[in-house]
Write a protein that holds these residues in place. Structure first.
Motif, PDB file in Angstrom:
ATOM      1  N   ASP A 206      52.911  33.406  53.607  1.00  0.00           N
ATOM      2  CA  ASP A 206      53.634  32.132  53.515  1.00  0.00           C
ATOM      3  C   ASP A 206      53.902  31.490  54.869  1.00  0.00           C
ATOM      4  OD1 ASP A 206      55.332  34.131  54.334  1.00  0.00           O
ATOM      5  OD2 ASP A 206      57.055  33.418  53.173  1.00  0.00           O
ATOM      6  N   GLN A 255      56.189  32.114  61.957  1.00  0.00           N
ATOM      7  CA  GLN A 255      57.192  31.644  61.014  1.00  0.00           C
ATOM      8  C   GLN A 255      58.386  31.095  61.772  1.00  0.00           C
ATOM      9  OE1 GLN A 255      57.511  35.467  58.838  1.00  0.00           O
ATOM     10  NE2 GLN A 255      56.908  34.362  57.000  1.00  0.00           N
ATOM     11  N   SER A 286      49.827  25.827  56.596  1.00  0.00           N
ATOM     12  CA  SER A 286      50.889  26.690  56.081  1.00  0.00           C
ATOM     13  C   SER A 286      50.581  27.235  54.691  1.00  0.00           C
ATOM     14  CB  SER A 286      52.211  25.908  56.031  1.00  0.00           C
ATOM     15  OG  SER A 286      52.560  25.448  57.307  1.00  0.00           O
ATOM     16  N   GLY A 287      51.110  28.436  54.421  1.00  0.00           N
ATOM     17  CA  GLY A 287      51.059  29.028  53.099  1.00  0.00           C
ATOM     18  C   GLY A 287      49.693  29.534  52.712  1.00  0.00           C
ATOM     19  N   LEU A 288      49.591  29.954  51.451  1.00  0.00           N
ATOM     20  CA  LEU A 288      48.332  30.503  50.947  1.00  0.00           C
ATOM     21  C   LEU A 288      47.224  29.458  50.960  1.00  0.00           C
ATOM     22  CD1 LEU A 288      46.632  32.695  49.690  1.00  0.00           C
ATOM     23  CD2 LEU A 288      47.649  32.157  47.459  1.00  0.00           C
TER      24      LEU A 288
END
Length: 419
Positions: A206, A255, A286-288
């Motif tokens: 994430d 992060q 960002s993220g998957l």
């Protein structure tokens, strides 16, 4: 005939005298076992005191070593003939728990030092009680130390070999599993990973991701580059994934650091320039979905880089060629656009190539003088080339300026037959 003390036969240096064997044979092993376990835990495994599997395995290993060592000191068995079960089992468990080998080695040093102290104290006490001469007592202590160190070496060799083989096998297995998890994540239709799989992946999906494709670096050689990149970007989390036998993609993750996104790609390119390694760099995402997008971006950049003429740049970022990536999604239409915009200026010959280079630099710098400095040419040469380019183009270079710039960029990656 009287035999002097010097002529009397002496026991081999590896065998204790009878009084010393009796002393070492009578040591309280349960009490010593507890001392050794506490010393091992304090020195190397303090955070495993409550571990349900580790502590019983450590106790079994110490007990077996103590019994074997007592038999060695008592002369009942040679150290090299001892077969180990529990210490080998403990080594396998230590490898599965990913304990550092330095901690394993430290525990054995501390443990055997504790054993030596106990047996040497016992031997000295027995020598004093029995009135053994000082020289004989010291000789027995020396022999006992030699026997104990020989047994320690025998155990340490087997344990280190078991640990190394188990650790290597587990590492290969773990990396194979992680590679499978990465392949799973990169599928657009893949379901989410389980908490156990995410723990094994050991990478924050994430987070913000930046991908780096190293087309000439196999997975086994990527670590020095990864270390340098992590230091350059102040990044802790990273993920390595082999593309094939000769190329690797690595991700850097961050992060909760808004400024990282703005400067990460530039820091990566600067670091790779110092390392003199070929690379393709994505935009941060960002993220998957961002992880998947960065994977696609570095492969898109590599396709552009492979088609680049005449000499591809060693390092190329998505920000530099995002336009080419988008327009080359349809190479046929891209080629038709270039032919329509450039005409004879787009032909594949050295003269046209020099003219295109000069026009592109002129658009970029906006000055004949700066263009000449950049290309290491005389200003008059630049003017002459621009005039000749306009003649081949069939119109002034100021007309359809945007279309001309796009066509020049596309021509650069179509010269080898497209991507």
């Amino acid at each position: 005939m009287t035999t002097s003390a010097l002529d009397r036969p002496t026991a081999p240096p590896s065998v204790l005298p009878q009084w010393a064997r009796e002393a070492t044979d009578g040591l309280d092993l349960p009490g010593l076992r507890d001392r050794v376990i506490e010393a091992d835990l304090a020195a190397a495994f303090d955070d495993l005191r409550e571990h349900a599997a580790f502590v019983p395995a450590l106790r079994a290993s110490v007990e077996e070593n103590l019994h074997h060592l007592r038999d060695v000191l008592a002369g009942r068995v040679a150290a090299t003939s001892v077969l180990l079960d529990e210490p080998v089992a403990l080594a396998g468990l230590q490898a599965r728990l990913r304990l550092p080998q330095t901690a394993v080695q430290r525990s054995y040093r501390v443990g055997f030092a504790t054993m030596w102290e106990a047996w040497s104290e016992r031997l000295v006490e027995q020598a004093e009680t029995s009135g053994v001469a000082r020289g004989e007592g010291l000789a027995a202590l020396r022999t006992m130390t030699t026997l104990l160190l020989g047994y320690q070496d025998h155990v340490a060799s087997q344990v280190a070999d078991t640990f190394a083989r188990a650790d290597s096998a587990l590492s290969r297995s773990r990396e194979q599993v992680r590679a499978g998890l990465v392949r799973h994540l990169l599928r657009a239709d893949a379901p989410p990973l389980s908490p156990a799989d995410l723990a094994l992946l050991d990478y924050p999906v994430d987070a913000q991701h930046l991908a780096v494709l190293l087309p000439g670096v196999p997975e086994g050689a990527v670590r020095p580059h990864l270390t340098a990149l992590r230091e350059a970007t102040h990044t802790r989390d990273a993920l390595v994934h082999p593309v094939d036998l000769s190329s690797t993609v690595l991700w850097l993750a961050q992060q909760g650091c808004p400024g990282w996104r703005a400067r990460a790609a530039e820091q990566v390119v600067d670091c790779l320039r110092v390392q003199e390694v070929e690379a393709c760099v994505s935009q941060p995402a960002s993220g998957l979905d961002g992880l998947r997008r960065t994977w696609a971006q570095v492969h898109d950049v590599q396709r552009i880089r492979a088609a680049w003429a005449p000499v591809p740049p060693e390092r190329l970022a998505y920000d530099d060629v995002g336009l080419e990536v988008m327009l080359m999604a349809d190479p046929v239409r891209a080629r038709a656009f270039v032919e329509a915009e450039l005409g004879e200026l787009g032909v594949a010959d050295p003269l046209a190539e020099r003219l295109r280079e000069t026009v592109e630099a002129s658009h970029r710098f906006g000055s004949h003088i700066v263009t000449a400095e950049h290309l290491h040419l005389h200003e008059h040469t630049v003017r002459n080339r621009l005039q000749r380019a306009a003649e081949l183009l069939g119109r002034p270079l100021t007309e359809r300026r945007t279309e001309l710039q796009v066509a020049l960029r596309l021509c650069r990656v179509l010269a080898r037959g497209g991507v």
